[in-house]
Design a protein around this motif. Sequence first.
Motif, short mmCIF file in Angstrom:
data_model
loop_
_atom_site.label_atom_id
_atom_site.label_comp_id
_atom_site.label_asym_id
_atom_site.label_seq_id
_atom_site.Cartn_x
_atom_site.Cartn_y
_atom_site.Cartn_z
N ALA A 1 0.82 -1.22 0.00
CA ALA A 1 0.00 0.00 0.00
C ALA A 1 0.85 1.26 0.00
N MET A 2 2.13 1.11 0.29
CA MET A 2 3.04 2.26 0.32
C MET A 2 3.67 2.54 -1.05
N TRP A 3 3.20 1.88 -2.09
CA TRP A 3 3.87 2.02 -3.38
C TRP A 3 3.96 3.48 -3.86
N PRO A 4 2.95 4.36 -3.61
CA PRO A 4 3.14 5.76 -4.03
C PRO A 4 4.35 6.42 -3.35
N SER A 5 4.56 6.08 -2.07
CA SER A 5 5.69 6.66 -1.35
C SER A 5 7.01 6.12 -1.89
N PHE A 6 7.06 4.81 -2.18
CA PHE A 6 8.28 4.24 -2.74
C PHE A 6 8.58 4.80 -4.12
N MET A 7 7.52 5.00 -4.92
CA MET A 7 7.72 5.54 -6.26
C MET A 7 8.24 6.97 -6.19
N ALA A 8 7.63 7.79 -5.32
CA ALA A 8 8.07 9.17 -5.18
C ALA A 8 9.51 9.22 -4.68
N PHE A 9 9.85 8.33 -3.74
CA PHE A 9 11.22 8.27 -3.22
C PHE A 9 12.20 7.90 -4.34
N GLY A 10 11.84 6.90 -5.14
CA GLY A 10 12.72 6.46 -6.22
C GLY A 10 12.92 7.53 -7.27
N VAL A 11 11.82 8.16 -7.69
CA VAL A 11 11.90 9.21 -8.72
C VAL A 11 12.75 10.37 -8.22
N SER A 12 12.48 10.81 -7.00
CA SER A 12 13.21 11.95 -6.46
C SER A 12 14.69 11.62 -6.25
N SER A 13 14.99 10.39 -5.83
CA SER A 13 16.39 10.00 -5.64
C SER A 13 17.15 10.03 -6.96
N VAL A 14 16.52 9.50 -8.02
CA VAL A 14 17.18 9.48 -9.33
C VAL A 14 17.40 10.90 -9.85
N LEU A 15 16.37 11.73 -9.74
CA LEU A 15 16.48 13.08 -10.29
C LEU A 15 17.40 13.96 -9.43
N LEU A 16 17.36 13.77 -8.12
CA LEU A 16 18.29 14.51 -7.27
C LEU A 16 19.73 14.10 -7.59
N GLY A 17 19.93 12.80 -7.83
CA GLY A 17 21.24 12.34 -8.24
C GLY A 17 21.66 12.95 -9.57
N GLY A 18 20.70 13.09 -10.49
CA GLY A 18 21.00 13.71 -11.77
C GLY A 18 21.40 15.17 -11.62
N LEU A 19 20.73 15.88 -10.73
CA LEU A 19 21.10 17.27 -10.48
C LEU A 19 22.50 17.37 -9.86
N TRP A 20 22.82 16.41 -9.00
CA TRP A 20 24.16 16.41 -8.39
C TRP A 20 25.24 16.12 -9.44
N VAL A 21 24.96 15.16 -10.33
CA VAL A 21 25.91 14.85 -11.40
C VAL A 21 26.11 16.08 -12.29
N SER A 22 25.02 16.80 -12.58
CA SER A 22 25.12 18.02 -13.36
C SER A 22 25.99 19.05 -12.65
N HIS A 23 25.80 19.16 -11.34
CA HIS A 23 26.63 20.09 -10.54
C HIS A 23 28.10 19.70 -10.62
N ILE A 24 28.39 18.40 -10.49
CA ILE A 24 29.78 17.93 -10.57
C ILE A 24 30.38 18.26 -11.93
N SER A 25 29.61 18.04 -12.99
CA SER A 25 30.10 18.30 -14.34
C SER A 25 30.39 19.78 -14.55
N GLN A 26 29.50 20.63 -14.04
CA GLN A 26 29.70 22.07 -14.18
C GLN A 26 30.97 22.52 -13.48
N PHE A 27 31.11 22.13 -12.23
CA PHE A 27 32.23 22.64 -11.44
C PHE A 27 33.56 21.98 -11.82
N ARG A 28 33.50 20.90 -12.59
CA ARG A 28 34.73 20.35 -13.15
C ARG A 28 35.35 21.33 -14.13
N ASP A 29 34.49 22.10 -14.81
CA ASP A 29 34.96 23.02 -15.85
C ASP A 29 35.06 24.47 -15.39
N ILE A 30 34.61 24.77 -14.18
CA ILE A 30 34.64 26.13 -13.66
C ILE A 30 35.94 26.34 -12.89
#
Length: 211
Positions: free
Chosen positions: A55-84
Amino acid sequence: MTQAPAKRTFFALGRVENYTDAVFAIAATLLVLDLTTTAFGKISSDAELWHQLGAMWPSFMAFGVSSVLLGGLWVSHISQFRDIARADIVLLWLNNARLLFIVLIPFTTSLVSEYSDYYAGRVLLPVNFFFAMALGIATWFWAASKDGHLLKDEAKPDAPSQTVGSVTALIAGGVTVALSPWLGSWAFLTFAVSGPISGVLQKRRKATPSA
């Protein structure tokens, strides 16, 4: 008498990176709190426990989606500051504005799992991610502006290609926000096509001869 140009002030890039990484780490940790605060009540069998977990599947899905996208934002940050190479006051405040939306992600994620039947519950997480991504892109645009005035010398030739990729991601984010009232978190699948599209656009740009 010619007046000497004003001396520009730059800041230690390492401190900016450390602070940003810490904020990302805190946001990622807080994401799991929405799962740990769920109370099952009295459980008397394995079947009941599996039912409650299911019954908690909406919470697990939201957690998974947010974890992946937050990780993507962090990877983008790493890529940016590698070149700055350096940070000025404008870059500092653009980065601070991005982090404002990063720390909001655990809150808007909890809305998805608890209030997904309502418009605000479905749309606020995509809006949150859109502004976090947009401010990250603005940070890159500023660093790459004025002939790459904040970039490392070796990163300047590739800056236009990274800008193309950033614009493509921003468009995908806008489409996600537009689709989220109907698709909810599934609208984030639009980001899956932003990478291939960005790759095609970059190849076409490189193949186009300079005027």
